[in-house]
Motif scaffolding. Structure first.
Motif, PDB file in Angstrom:
ATOM      1  N   ASP A 172      -4.662   0.473  -5.648  1.00 31.74           N
ATOM      2  CA  ASP A 172      -4.002   1.682  -5.866  1.00 31.74           C
ATOM      3  C   ASP A 172      -3.170   2.007  -4.504  1.00 31.74           C
ATOM      4  O   ASP A 172      -3.863   2.215  -3.285  1.00 31.74           O
ATOM      5  CB  ASP A 172      -4.670   2.974  -6.145  1.00 31.74           C
ATOM      6  N   ALA A 173      -1.832   2.086  -4.620  1.00 33.74           N
ATOM      7  CA  ALA A 173      -0.893   2.014  -3.282  1.00 33.74           C
ATOM      8  C   ALA A 173      -0.265   3.403  -3.310  1.00 33.74           C
ATOM      9  O   ALA A 173       0.250   4.024  -4.578  1.00 33.74           O
ATOM     10  CB  ALA A 173      -0.019   1.013  -3.315  1.00 33.74           C
ATOM     11  N   SER A 174      -0.114   3.874  -2.316  1.00 27.75           N
ATOM     12  CA  SER A 174       0.843   5.165  -1.911  1.00 27.75           C
ATOM     13  C   SER A 174       2.188   4.886  -2.342  1.00 27.75           C
ATOM     14  O   SER A 174       2.823   3.781  -1.960  1.00 27.75           O
ATOM     15  CB  SER A 174       0.589   5.631  -0.396  1.00 27.75           C
ATOM     16  N   PRO A 175       2.761   6.128  -2.650  1.00 27.09           N
ATOM     17  CA  PRO A 175       4.414   6.033  -2.836  1.00 27.09           C
ATOM     18  C   PRO A 175       5.148   5.794  -1.733  1.00 27.09           C
ATOM     19  O   PRO A 175       4.550   5.854  -0.491  1.00 27.09           O
ATOM     20  CB  PRO A 175       4.499   7.391  -3.524  1.00 27.09           C
ATOM     21  N   ILE A 176       6.310   5.226  -1.656  1.00 35.45           N
ATOM     22  CA  ILE A 176       7.268   4.853  -0.811  1.00 35.45           C
ATOM     23  C   ILE A 176       6.623   3.876  -0.041  1.00 35.45           C
ATOM     24  O   ILE A 176       7.418   2.904   0.033  1.00 35.45           O
ATOM     25  CB  ILE A 176       7.529   6.301   0.131  1.00 35.45           C
ATOM     26  N   PHE A 177       5.615   3.887   0.959  1.00 36.37           N
ATOM     27  CA  PHE A 177       5.237   2.798   1.873  1.00 36.37           C
ATOM     28  C   PHE A 177       4.292   1.788   1.005  1.00 36.37           C
ATOM     29  O   PHE A 177       4.223   0.696   1.823  1.00 36.37           O
ATOM     30  CB  PHE A 177       4.434   3.479   2.928  1.00 36.37           C
ATOM     31  N   GLY A 178       3.621   1.792   0.277  1.00 34.01           N
ATOM     32  CA  GLY A 178       2.834   1.107  -0.619  1.00 34.01           C
ATOM     33  C   GLY A 178       1.630   0.856   0.127  1.00 34.01           C
ATOM     34  O   GLY A 178       0.888  -0.220  -0.160  1.00 34.01           O
ATOM     35  N   VAL A 179       1.181   1.698   0.937  1.00 28.67           N
ATOM     36  CA  VAL A 179      -0.044   1.569   1.813  1.00 28.67           C
ATOM     37  C   VAL A 179      -1.293   1.754   0.936  1.00 28.67           C
ATOM     38  O   VAL A 179      -1.214   2.473   0.007  1.00 28.67           O
ATOM     39  CB  VAL A 179      -0.230   2.631   3.026  1.00 28.67           C
ATOM     40  N   TYR A 219       2.673   5.042   5.665  1.00 32.52           N
ATOM     41  CA  TYR A 219       1.701   6.056   5.655  1.00 32.52           C
ATOM     42  C   TYR A 219       1.356   6.021   4.220  1.00 32.52           C
ATOM     43  O   TYR A 219       2.028   5.660   3.278  1.00 32.52           O
ATOM     44  CB  TYR A 219       2.413   7.534   5.846  1.00 32.52           C
ATOM     45  N   GLY A 220      -0.112   6.451   4.168  1.00 30.35           N
ATOM     46  CA  GLY A 220      -0.903   6.656   2.663  1.00 30.35           C
ATOM     47  C   GLY A 220      -1.740   7.686   2.880  1.00 30.35           C
ATOM     48  O   GLY A 220      -2.587   7.797   3.916  1.00 30.35           O
ATOM     49  N   GLN A 221      -1.833   8.613   1.899  1.00 30.05           N
ATOM     50  CA  GLN A 221      -2.913   9.430   1.806  1.00 30.05           C
ATOM     51  C   GLN A 221      -3.610   9.640   0.550  1.00 30.05           C
ATOM     52  O   GLN A 221      -2.948   9.052  -0.759  1.00 30.05           O
ATOM     53  CB  GLN A 221      -2.506  10.904   1.604  1.00 30.05           C
ATOM     54  N   PHE A 222      -4.969   9.444   0.406  1.00 25.62           N
ATOM     55  CA  PHE A 222      -5.683   9.149  -0.585  1.00 25.62           C
ATOM     56  C   PHE A 222      -6.843  10.467  -0.836  1.00 25.62           C
ATOM     57  O   PHE A 222      -7.391  10.808   0.210  1.00 25.62           O
ATOM     58  CB  PHE A 222      -6.508   7.963  -0.404  1.00 25.62           C
ATOM     59  N   GLU A 223      -6.844  10.844  -2.135  1.00 30.68           N
ATOM     60  CA  GLU A 223      -7.860  11.906  -2.478  1.00 30.68           C
ATOM     61  C   GLU A 223      -8.917  11.138  -3.624  1.00 30.68           C
ATOM     62  O   GLU A 223      -8.179  10.690  -4.393  1.00 30.68           O
ATOM     63  CB  GLU A 223      -7.230  13.050  -3.089  1.00 30.68           C
ATOM     64  N   ASN A 224     -10.145  11.212  -3.359  1.00 31.75           N
ATOM     65  CA  ASN A 224     -11.087  10.740  -4.284  1.00 31.75           C
ATOM     66  C   ASN A 224     -10.667   9.094  -4.622  1.00 31.75           C
ATOM     67  O   ASN A 224     -10.903   8.982  -5.632  1.00 31.75           O
ATOM     68  CB  ASN A 224     -11.080  11.592  -5.668  1.00 31.75           C
ATOM     69  N   GLY A 225     -10.287   8.588  -3.418  1.00 31.31           N
ATOM     70  CA  GLY A 225     -10.152   7.069  -3.850  1.00 31.31           C
ATOM     71  C   GLY A 225      -8.706   6.962  -4.395  1.00 31.31           C
ATOM     72  O   GLY A 225      -8.405   5.708  -4.462  1.00 31.31           O
ATOM     73  N   MET A 226      -7.853   7.624  -4.852  1.00 30.08           N
ATOM     74  CA  MET A 226      -6.769   7.401  -5.443  1.00 30.08           C
ATOM     75  C   MET A 226      -5.456   7.835  -4.526  1.00 30.08           C
ATOM     76  O   MET A 226      -5.654   8.960  -3.811  1.00 30.08           O
ATOM     77  CB  MET A 226      -6.516   8.351  -6.689  1.00 30.08           C
ATOM     78  N   ALA A 227      -4.390   7.214  -4.587  1.00 27.61           N
ATOM     79  CA  ALA A 227      -3.233   7.456  -3.786  1.00 27.61           C
ATOM     80  C   ALA A 227      -2.754   8.729  -4.485  1.00 27.61           C
ATOM     81  O   ALA A 227      -2.762   9.068  -5.469  1.00 27.61           O
ATOM     82  CB  ALA A 227      -2.321   6.344  -4.020  1.00 27.61           C
ATOM     83  N   ASN A 228      -2.293   9.732  -3.367  1.00 26.16           N
ATOM     84  CA  ASN A 228      -1.811  10.912  -3.867  1.00 26.16           C
ATOM     85  C   ASN A 228      -0.191  10.575  -3.917  1.00 26.16           C
ATOM     86  O   ASN A 228       0.465   9.900  -3.196  1.00 26.16           O
ATOM     87  CB  ASN A 228      -1.704  11.904  -2.496  1.00 26.16           C
ATOM     88  N   PRO A 229       0.060  10.943  -5.239  1.00 29.28           N
ATOM     89  CA  PRO A 229       1.587  10.446  -5.698  1.00 29.28           C
ATOM     90  C   PRO A 229       2.629  11.155  -5.282  1.00 29.28           C
ATOM     91  O   PRO A 229       3.832  10.958  -5.549  1.00 29.28           O
ATOM     92  CB  PRO A 229       1.322  10.566  -7.318  1.00 29.28           C
ATOM     93  N   SER A 230       2.314  12.229  -4.540  1.00 34.90           N
ATOM     94  CA  SER A 230       3.546  13.121  -4.212  1.00 34.90           C
ATOM     95  C   SER A 230       4.390  12.561  -2.858  1.00 34.90           C
ATOM     96  O   SER A 230       4.225  12.459  -1.880  1.00 34.90           O
ATOM     97  CB  SER A 230       2.844  14.524  -3.539  1.00 34.90           C
ATOM     98  N   GLU A 231       5.553  12.127  -3.429  1.00 38.50           N
ATOM     99  CA  GLU A 231       6.620  11.538  -2.538  1.00 38.50           C
ATOM    100  C   GLU A 231       6.865  12.498  -1.273  1.00 38.50           C
ATOM    101  O   GLU A 231       7.078  11.981  -0.082  1.00 38.50           O
ATOM    102  CB  GLU A 231       7.599  11.083  -3.196  1.00 38.50           C
TER     103      GLU A 231
END
Length: 171
Positions: free
Chosen positions: A27-34, A133-145
């Motif tokens: 599971d990757a964060s939006p924009i940066f793919g972290v 950058y990437g932010q994760f909650e409960n092991g899932m990437a926060n989808p908020s760009e």
């Protein structure tokens, strides 16, 4: 199927579910793919921080080997491959601990709130000072760009000689 094999299968299935919940499934964060780096919980401590205000959290800031070496050596800008993790928890008082002390004074990390990563790759993230950058909650990437876009907008306010990193190494 024997009870032992059934129990072993159930434990294995729970292990797979726990791995999926940890974010290690890609599971990757939006924009940066972290993505959440495997083994990050084994990284060394850079510092601990408390953010009051709206977040009111306590944070453990960890770094991979590249980050730790750069912090120790004072290397700025940080080299590519540096990854800094921020594990945030609710900052709460501990009535249990306070029973031992003469006055309420003990605060502890409560429930986790989120996990953030800053990844240095000066080529891939050139538009944001070399950081993704990437932010994760409960092991899932926060989808908020908008949330992820706000990361560099905040970090860029720092002195550029710190390479846009808030943390200071606490030996």
């Amino acid at each position: 199927m024997s009870k032992t094999k059934l129990l072993a299968s159930a434990i294995a299935l729970l292990g797979i579910s726990a791995a999926a919940a940890s974010g290690l499934t890609g599971d990757a964060s939006p924009i940066f793919g972290v993505k959440i780096p495997e083994g990050y919980r084994e990284w060394r401590l850079i510092t601990v921080a408390h953010e009051a205000g709206k977040n009111n959290d306590i944070r453990a800031v960890l770094g991979n080997d590249i980050a730790i070496k750069a912090f120790r050596d004072g290397t700025r800008p940080f080299p590519d491959g540096t990854i800094i993790a921020r594990l945030a928890y609710v900052y709460e008082s501990s009535p249990q601990n306070d029973k031992v002390f003469p006055a309420p004074q003990s605060f502890v990390a409560g429930n986790p709130t989120n996990l953030q990563f800053s990844v240095k790759d000066s080529g891939k993230y050139a538009d944001t000072g070399g950081w993704g950058y990437g932010q994760f909650e409960n092991g899932m990437a926060n989808p908020s760009e908008p949330l992820i876009k706000s990361c560099f907008a905040c970090h860029v306010k720092l002195d550029a000689s710190k390479d846009f990193v808030f943390s200071h190494y606490s030996p």
